[in-house]
Design a protein around this motif. Structure first.
Motif, short mmCIF file in Angstrom:
data_model
loop_
_atom_site.label_atom_id
_atom_site.label_comp_id
_atom_site.label_asym_id
_atom_site.label_seq_id
_atom_site.Cartn_x
_atom_site.Cartn_y
_atom_site.Cartn_z
N ARG A 11 12.90 1.39 -3.01
CA ARG A 11 12.35 -0.24 -2.94
C ARG A 11 13.15 -1.02 -1.71
O ARG A 11 12.40 -1.63 -1.06
N GLU A 12 14.20 -0.82 -1.76
CA GLU A 12 15.09 -1.59 -0.53
C GLU A 12 14.66 -1.24 0.78
O GLU A 12 14.45 -2.05 1.69
N LYS A 13 14.47 0.11 1.09
CA LYS A 13 13.95 0.61 2.43
C LYS A 13 12.60 -0.10 2.60
O LYS A 13 12.36 -0.64 3.62
N LEU A 14 11.59 0.02 1.78
CA LEU A 14 10.44 -0.60 1.97
C LEU A 14 10.32 -2.12 2.06
O LEU A 14 9.60 -2.51 3.10
N ALA A 15 11.13 -2.77 1.42
CA ALA A 15 11.41 -4.16 1.35
C ALA A 15 12.03 -4.63 2.86
O ALA A 15 11.62 -5.87 3.56
N ASP A 16 12.81 -3.78 3.72
CA ASP A 16 13.39 -4.09 4.97
C ASP A 16 12.61 -3.45 6.11
O ASP A 16 13.08 -3.59 7.23
N ALA A 17 11.61 -3.00 5.71
CA ALA A 17 11.02 -1.98 6.64
C ALA A 17 9.93 -2.82 7.66
O ALA A 17 9.51 -3.96 7.24
N GLN A 18 9.86 -2.34 9.05
CA GLN A 18 9.05 -2.89 9.83
C GLN A 18 7.95 -2.08 9.84
O GLN A 18 7.80 -1.17 9.43
N ARG B 196 2.27 6.64 -6.72
CA ARG B 196 1.46 7.66 -7.28
C ARG B 196 1.89 9.06 -6.94
O ARG B 196 1.51 10.08 -7.66
N LYS B 197 2.27 9.32 -6.04
CA LYS B 197 2.77 10.90 -5.35
C LYS B 197 3.91 11.17 -6.00
O LYS B 197 4.25 12.34 -6.44
N PHE B 198 5.12 10.25 -6.09
CA PHE B 198 6.28 10.73 -6.73
C PHE B 198 6.79 10.01 -7.82
O PHE B 198 7.91 10.41 -8.45
N GLY B 199 6.05 9.12 -8.65
CA GLY B 199 6.40 8.54 -9.79
C GLY B 199 7.28 7.26 -9.34
O GLY B 199 7.44 6.90 -8.08
N PRO B 200 7.86 6.40 -10.49
CA PRO B 200 8.41 5.27 -10.09
C PRO B 200 9.41 5.49 -8.94
O PRO B 200 10.24 6.53 -8.98
N LEU B 201 9.49 4.46 -8.04
CA LEU B 201 10.51 4.53 -7.16
C LEU B 201 11.93 4.17 -7.41
O LEU B 201 12.17 3.14 -8.12
N PRO B 202 12.80 4.93 -6.98
CA PRO B 202 14.55 4.45 -7.13
C PRO B 202 14.47 3.09 -6.34
O PRO B 202 13.92 2.75 -5.56
N GLU B 203 15.81 2.50 -6.73
CA GLU B 203 15.96 1.25 -6.01
C GLU B 203 16.26 1.34 -4.42
O GLU B 203 15.78 0.59 -3.76
N TRP B 204 16.78 2.28 -4.13
CA TRP B 204 17.05 2.76 -2.93
C TRP B 204 15.74 2.72 -1.82
O TRP B 204 15.82 2.26 -0.81
N LEU C 128 0.81 -1.32 -0.09
CA LEU C 128 0.10 0.19 0.11
C LEU C 128 0.91 1.18 -0.06
O LEU C 128 0.71 2.14 -0.71
N LEU C 129 1.99 1.20 0.76
CA LEU C 129 2.64 2.52 0.86
C LEU C 129 3.74 2.68 -0.27
O LEU C 129 3.75 3.83 -1.00
N GLU C 130 4.04 1.61 -1.00
CA GLU C 130 4.73 1.65 -2.29
C GLU C 130 3.81 2.05 -3.32
O GLU C 130 4.33 2.86 -4.09
N ARG C 131 2.70 1.98 -3.34
CA ARG C 131 1.67 2.38 -4.25
C ARG C 131 1.19 3.91 -3.97
O ARG C 131 1.30 4.49 -5.12
N GLN C 132 1.10 4.25 -2.96
CA GLN C 132 0.85 5.72 -2.39
C GLN C 132 2.25 6.32 -2.95
O GLN C 132 1.88 7.61 -3.45
N LEU C 133 3.24 6.05 -2.58
CA LEU C 133 4.47 6.67 -2.99
C LEU C 133 4.82 6.85 -4.38
O LEU C 133 5.00 7.87 -5.05
N GLY D 173 4.20 6.27 6.38
CA GLY D 173 2.52 6.49 6.10
C GLY D 173 2.31 7.73 6.42
O GLY D 173 1.45 8.50 5.59
N ASP D 174 2.72 8.10 7.67
CA ASP D 174 2.20 9.60 8.00
C ASP D 174 2.81 10.43 7.44
O ASP D 174 2.05 11.59 6.96
N ALA D 175 4.20 10.31 7.16
CA ALA D 175 5.27 11.30 6.55
C ALA D 175 4.44 11.65 5.03
O ALA D 175 4.84 12.89 4.54
N ILE D 176 4.20 10.60 4.35
CA ILE D 176 3.77 11.06 2.70
C ILE D 176 2.74 12.12 2.83
O ILE D 176 2.59 12.67 1.57
#
Length: 120
Positions: A92-99, A82-90, A75-80, A107-110
């Motif tokens: 995507r990696e942060k999202l993949a490792d996120a707790q 939509r707001k900022f365009g295709p995500l850079p690899e860095w 969900l957060l990846e989709r929102q990001l 999600g609040d910061a977006i």
């Protein structure tokens, strides 16, 4: 590994040892969970079945938590995106490792961020 779940063998173990064995199996995490759940159905001894069912409940709970975390990441990846365009690899990696707490904070910061860097 079928021998490990041999009911007559398990019945000869002390309850304390069997509980410790199940605790160890649950903490290792690389058990074939579907096979374990299927094996529970074949156990006749109520005490053994109950002990194994407790571990099965733990597996189910962990699965639900993993699924929820994955859903939040997607969900957060989709929102990001939509707001900022295709995500850079860095990113995507942060999202993949996120707790969970990271995803909640991001999600609040977006809502107010004007760049990906402000979020992460």
């Amino acid at each position: 590994t079928e021998e490990v779940w041999d009911e007559p063998l398990i019945q000869r173990l002390s309850h304390d040892f069997f509980d410790r064995l199940l605790h160890y199996i649950g903490s290792v995490g690389d058990i074939d969970k579907p096979a374990f759940l299927k094996k529970i159905e074949t156990i006749q001894d109520p005490q053994i079945k109950n002990a194994m069912s407790t571990l099965a409940q733990q597996f189910r709970q962990e699965g639900r938590q993993e699924g929820q975390l994955l859903g939040e990441r997607l969900l957060l990846e989709r929102q990001l995106t939509r707001k900022f365009g295709p995500l850079p690899e860095w990113a995507r990696e942060k999202l993949a490792d996120a707790q969970a707490q990271d995803l909640e904070k991001w999600g609040d910061a977006i809502l107010e961020a004007s760049s990906l860097e402000e979020i992460f």
